[in-house]
Every structure is written in C-alpha cells, then in structure tokens.
Scaffold this motif. Structure first.
Motif, PDB file in Angstrom:
ATOM      1  N   ARG A  57      -9.034   0.257  -1.747  1.00 31.19           N
ATOM      2  CA  ARG A  57     -10.402   0.222  -1.233  1.00 31.19           C
ATOM      3  C   ARG A  57     -10.518  -0.920  -0.218  1.00 31.19           C
TER       4      ARG A  57
ATOM      5  N   ASP B  27       0.244   5.359  -0.254  1.00 29.81           N
ATOM      6  CA  ASP B  27      -0.748   6.436  -0.269  1.00 29.81           C
ATOM      7  C   ASP B  27      -2.137   5.839  -0.456  1.00 29.81           C
ATOM      8  N   ASN B  28      -2.822   6.206  -1.505  1.00 29.14           N
ATOM      9  CA  ASN B  28      -4.168   5.711  -1.756  1.00 29.14           C
ATOM     10  C   ASN B  28      -4.191   4.679  -2.881  1.00 29.14           C
ATOM     11  N   GLU B  29      -3.053   4.024  -3.117  1.00 30.29           N
ATOM     12  CA  GLU B  29      -2.986   3.049  -4.187  1.00 30.29           C
ATOM     13  C   GLU B  29      -2.482   1.713  -3.654  1.00 30.29           C
TER      14      GLU B  29
ATOM     15  N   LYS C 229       0.857  -1.195   0.000  1.00 26.32           N
ATOM     16  CA  LYS C 229       0.000   0.000   0.000  1.00 26.32           C
ATOM     17  C   LYS C 229       0.883   1.232   0.000  1.00 26.32           C
TER      18      LYS C 229
END
Length: 594
Positions: A593, A519-521, A517
């Motif tokens: 997610r 950041d947001n990816e 993981k």
C-alpha cells in the motif's frame, strides 16, 4: 349394540389397506406351503447326511479291524512262530523255557509295531497259554472262561472279537470303566498244510480302537454305541447318557425309524460292520432338535413375510399418494438448506396435510434466514467494537506521557550535552528524541519504509553507544518499496531480538534488514549472523515468555504477531528460521500500500 365400521376418509389409505390384505393372505398361504415342503426335505436331507457319516464311521472301523486281521495273517506266516507252534504240537516234550522266551519275543515285536495292541500270546490246542508272562493261573481265565474261544473252536471262523474285558486284571464283577480290553481270538494254522496248530489271542486297547470315531459320533448323534450279536455293548461314545439308552435289545427290536425313550422321540440309525458282522453300530438323533430347526425356519419365514408385508404397505401407500411432487420439492429444499444454500419458497397446490407441512417449512427457512442475517450483523458490530477497544487501548498507552514535556526535556538535555562538549551523548539524545517522536505520535499509525529505516538507524545508534562491541547494521530497500506504508515501529522489535539474542551473546556481528516488493505484496526480512536460538527458546519468545535479559522486552515478537494479525490477517504472522551458532532470519509479508 350395533357395530359401526369406521370409514376411511382418504382414498390412498383405502387402496393401501385393500391391497395389503390381499398380499397378506397370499403370504400366509405361501409360508404354510414352503414350511411343509421344507420340513419333509429337511428330514430327507438329514437322513442323507447321517447315512454318509454312518458309512464313514463303519468304514473307519472296518479299516481298523482289517488291520487286526491282517496282523493275524502276518503272524501265521511268520516262520519262527510257525516252527515253534509245530514243535508245541509235535509228540514228545513241549516247548522249553528258551523256546517260550523266543516265542514271546516274536509276539512282542508285533505288539510294538501296533499301537492298538496291548499284548499277544499263543494258546495251545488244549487251551493252555503259551507265554512265560501270562501262563500263570491268574491269567488263565481269559481262556477257560471265554465263550468266544469255545465258539471259535466249534466254528469255521478264522477269528472272533470278544466283548470288553479287564485283562490282564481278574475282577469278578468289573465295572464298565475297568473293561478297557477287547480280545481277538484267532486260529493259528500251518500256512502250508492249513493244519490247525493252536490259537492266538490279540489283546486290544478298546479306547485306541474307537478313538478316531469319538468326535464324529458325538457331533452326529445324541447317543451312539457298538453292540455285538449278544446285545453286549462293545463301546459307548460319550460319558453323558441316560440309563434308558442301555435297553439295547428293545432298541434293536424297533422296526420304526422313530423310537420313544423317556418320553422323547429319536431317529434310529443302525448298520453292521462289514469287516466283522458280529458288531452293529447304533446311533440316535434327537427328533426335537430337527423340529426346533423347523420352528426356527417358520420364525424366520414369518419375520421375512412381515417385513415384506410392511414394504408392500409402504410401496402401495407411496404409489397411491398424490403428494409425491411436493415431497420431492420439500426434500430438495431441505438438502439445499443443509448445504448452506438458501432455497426458494416452495409452492404447493394441494389442500391436505402436505400443504401445511410446506407452509411450515417455508416459514422455518425464512425465520432461519432472518436469524442468520441478524447474527452476522451482530458479529460485525461486535468486531468493530473490539477494534475500537484495541485502538483505544493503543491510544491510551501512547498518550500516558505528555509528548511536549518529553520533547522539551530531551532538547534541554541535548543543549546541555552540546555545551559540555559531549558529542556522543548529544548524538544519542538526538537519536532517542527522533525515535520517541515516532513512537508517541498519536495520529500516525502507519509510516513509510524510509521512515521505518530511519527509526531503525536511530535505534541502532543508541545501542552502539550502549555496547562496546562491533555492531554492523545494513539495509536493502527496493526502490519501488521506499514509500510503501507499514505499521510504525513494526521492525524495531525484530531488530531488538536480533541484537539481544544474536549479536550481543556472540560479542559482535551483522544485522541486515531487507524490504522487497513482489507483485502486490511487501516482503520484509530481518536477519543476523549471531548466536542463533534453540527451538524451545524461540517458542518461549514467540509466547512473550523469553529468558529475562536486562534491557530486552520479551513481549516484542508476540506483540508484532498480534499487530500483524489485527491490521492484516493470520497469514501475515512472523516466520522464523534460527540455527544455533549461525544466526536467525525473520520474515513476514503484508499487502503493498502507498
């Protein structure tokens, strides 16, 4: 019948018309004045240019003739020649053959030094040629029939140039092209006592004398030539000339600068040669060419005047117009529309044609806006339908076999293997059942990373029993990414590719899966240390056209790319780095997610 002048309704049109008429009258007067002034200056400037070229022509020939005269004085001061000429005029015997040969060699040396000279020989006081080559009767005509030698004997001149002749050929009526020789007759005297010892004849190549002037004369004059005092043409420049030009005597008598020949007017230019005043240069310039240049000037000035008049009409109309502000608003709105920005509705407070134009533009913008919104709605609806169709196709493929029937069958096979004591078969069936359960579950398109790794373990367990080679499978999962969601079985085709294209060809190796993981990816990597792939093979596999290998689905990587693009975007597609002999590494990233 009474003629009725139509009335012009709009004030700006009347102002434009009146102002344009005034300016047009002023332009016409200006054009006429400029044209008349320019025509006089054009002829004057042309005379200056032609006079400069005329001076250049005559000065160039002056230099050439001075060189010939200088050659005469060099020969006069040659001691050997001077001695031989004195012997010729002394009492007693004339020059013997040896003396004549010696004299000939002296002249030959001077001839070889001057490219314009074709031959040189001496002439005695009694008119005999003193040269073993030219002393024959066949060449004697250059002396006996020459009025120039007789004139030289009677005059005090040091030398004279003859008219063109055909020497050394003897032709009774030679044609013009046969007269390629000009003879310079010069006195030969004792340079100490100045007593005349005889004469010398220097035969010159006519074309060589005038060759430097050809291009200059042809580009300056329509007809040009050199003539002598007897109106004999010495040389004509160019081959294309009218027979009327050959009336040299009449041309030389003309007192005006403009002469008429064959109905055409020509400007006449003439000038004597300083080095030899017996020759005169005559040049004619076609006057029609000058007038044609002036006509081109009139045409150019007229065209410019028309353009200026049109510009004045446009400017006067623009200034007189009261619709400048609405037009600017309209232009600004059109520019915004061209950049993709919807302009505001334009307000117009006039009651003329511009108001109708503004209203029409406003309606056009509104219609385009409505049409664009409708197209966007249709495209969104179309995209939803396409996604539904894809989802339906996936669901259809997954539901083609009854899941309960498959599971029951596999459980039966598992029981039979256990009863028979086949532990490896039992383990293989268990792994396949778990893998199949995930694959055909109809209501679960996304699973966690942990579940995906479990599926990979089951898949590798099956493949280890299938191949009798050393296959190692490792995984590294970021603790924060264990329960992140990703499309189910998205990694299985990548592991399958590593197995069949890397490990199996190399008879063993390591497959490692990494999930991190950042950041947001969510960054996912499948790597192996197997055989690797060439670039052309890799491109075929990505297109679903890989080499046919038993048990391998060549559409795997292509389908993974399509699923990633469908679920996420084109930026999520696979990135592959493969080195033959060292292995392959496949990476991609998706949004994180939970």
């Amino acid at each position: 019948m009474r003629f009725v002048v139509p009335k012009i309704k709009h004030l700006n049109m009347r102002m434009t018309l009146y102002f344009s008429l005034v300016m047009m009258t002023a332009l016409i007067v200006m054009v006429i004045s400029i044209s008349r002034t320019y025509s006089g200056k054009l002829i004057s400037e042309m005379n200056v240019i032609v006079d400069q070229k005329l001076n250049l022509i005559t000065s160039t020939l002056d230099n050439t003739l001075q060189q010939i005269k200088a050659l005469q004085f060099t020969i006069i001061h040659d001691r050997n020649i001077n001695t031989l000429m004195k012997m010729q005029n002394a009492g007693g015997e004339k020059l013997n053959q040896t003396n004549m040969d010696e004299l000939q060699q002296c002249f030959l040396q001077y001839k070889q030094r001057n490219t314009n000279v074709s031959s040189i020989f001496a002439i005695s006081l009694d008119g005999k040629i003193i040269d073993p080559l030219y002393s024959g009767k066949v060449f004697q005509w250059i002396v006996t029939n020459s009025p120039y030698l007789d004139t030289l004997k009677k005059s005090k001149s040091l030398g004279l140039f003859s008219s063109p002749n055909s020497f050394p050929l003897s032709a009774p009526n030679p044609k013009s092209f046969e007269n390629y020789n000009i003879t310079y007759y010069g006195q030969y005297y004792d340079y100490i006592s100045y007593e005349c010892l005889g004469y010398i004849a220097i035969n010159l190549k006519k074309n060589s004398i005038f060759s430097d002037l050809n291009s200059l004369c042809k580009e300056t004059f329509d007809f040009s030539c050199f003539v002598d005092d007897q109106n004999n043409i010495v040389h004509i420049f160019g081959d294309n000339y009218s027979s009327s030009f050959l009336g040299i005597q009449e041309i030389r008598k003309a007192k005006k600068q403009i002469v008429n020949i064959d109905g055409n007017n020509y400007l006449l230019y003439s000038q004597k040669i300083n080095a030899y005043p017996g020759w005169t240069f005559i040049g004619l310039v076609n006057y029609q060419q000058i007038t044609s240049n002036m006509f081109k000037l009139y045409k150019t000035v007229s065209m410019i005047s028309i353009l200026v008049l049109l510009l004045i009409i446009f400017l006067s109309f623009y200034i007189a117009s009261r619709v400048t502000i609405p037009i600017r608003k309209l232009s600004k709105s059109m520019d915004s529309l061209g950049k993709g920005i919807w302009p505001k509705e334009i307000e117009c407070h006039t009651n003329d044609e511009i108001k109708e134009l503004v209203i029409g533009f406003n309606n056009l913008v509104q219609n385009i806006k409505n049409l664009t919104e409708k197209i966007v709605e249709e495209q969104e609806a179309k995209k939803k339908i396409e996604v539904s169709i894809v989802q339906f196709q996936l669901d259809l493929l997954q539901s083609q076999i009854n899941p309960h029937f498959i599971h029951n069958t596999l459980n039966t096979m598992n029981y039979m293997a256990k009863k028979a004591g086949l532990a490896e078969l039992e383990e293989t069936i268990t792994s396949f059942n778990a893998l199949l359960r995930t694959s055909i579950s109809p209501n679960k398109n996304f699973i966690t990373v942990v579940e995906e790794i479990d599926n990979l373990k089951n898949y590798m367990n099956i493949q280890k029993h299938r191949y009798d080679i050393d296959i190692d499978f490792e995984w590294a999962i970021d603790p924060e990414a264990k329960y992140a969601l990703l499309p189910k079985l998205i990694l299985q085709p990548l592991v399958e590719n590593a197995l069949f294209h890397g490990i199996v060809p190399k008879k063993g190796g390591l497959i490692k899966v990494s999930v991190q993981k950042e950041d947001n990816e969510l960054n996912l990597t499948v790597g192996d240390n197997g055989a690797g792939m060439e670039e052309d093979v890799l491109n075929l596999i990505l297109q679903g056209m890989g080499p046919d290998k038993k048990g391998f689905n060549s559409m795997g990587l292509s389908n993974v790319n399509e699923r990633l693009a469908l679920y996420y975007s084109e930026q999520s597609k696979l990135k592959i780095l493969s080195t033959p002999g060292h292995g392959t590494k496949i990476t991609f990233h998706i949004p994180f997610r939970m």
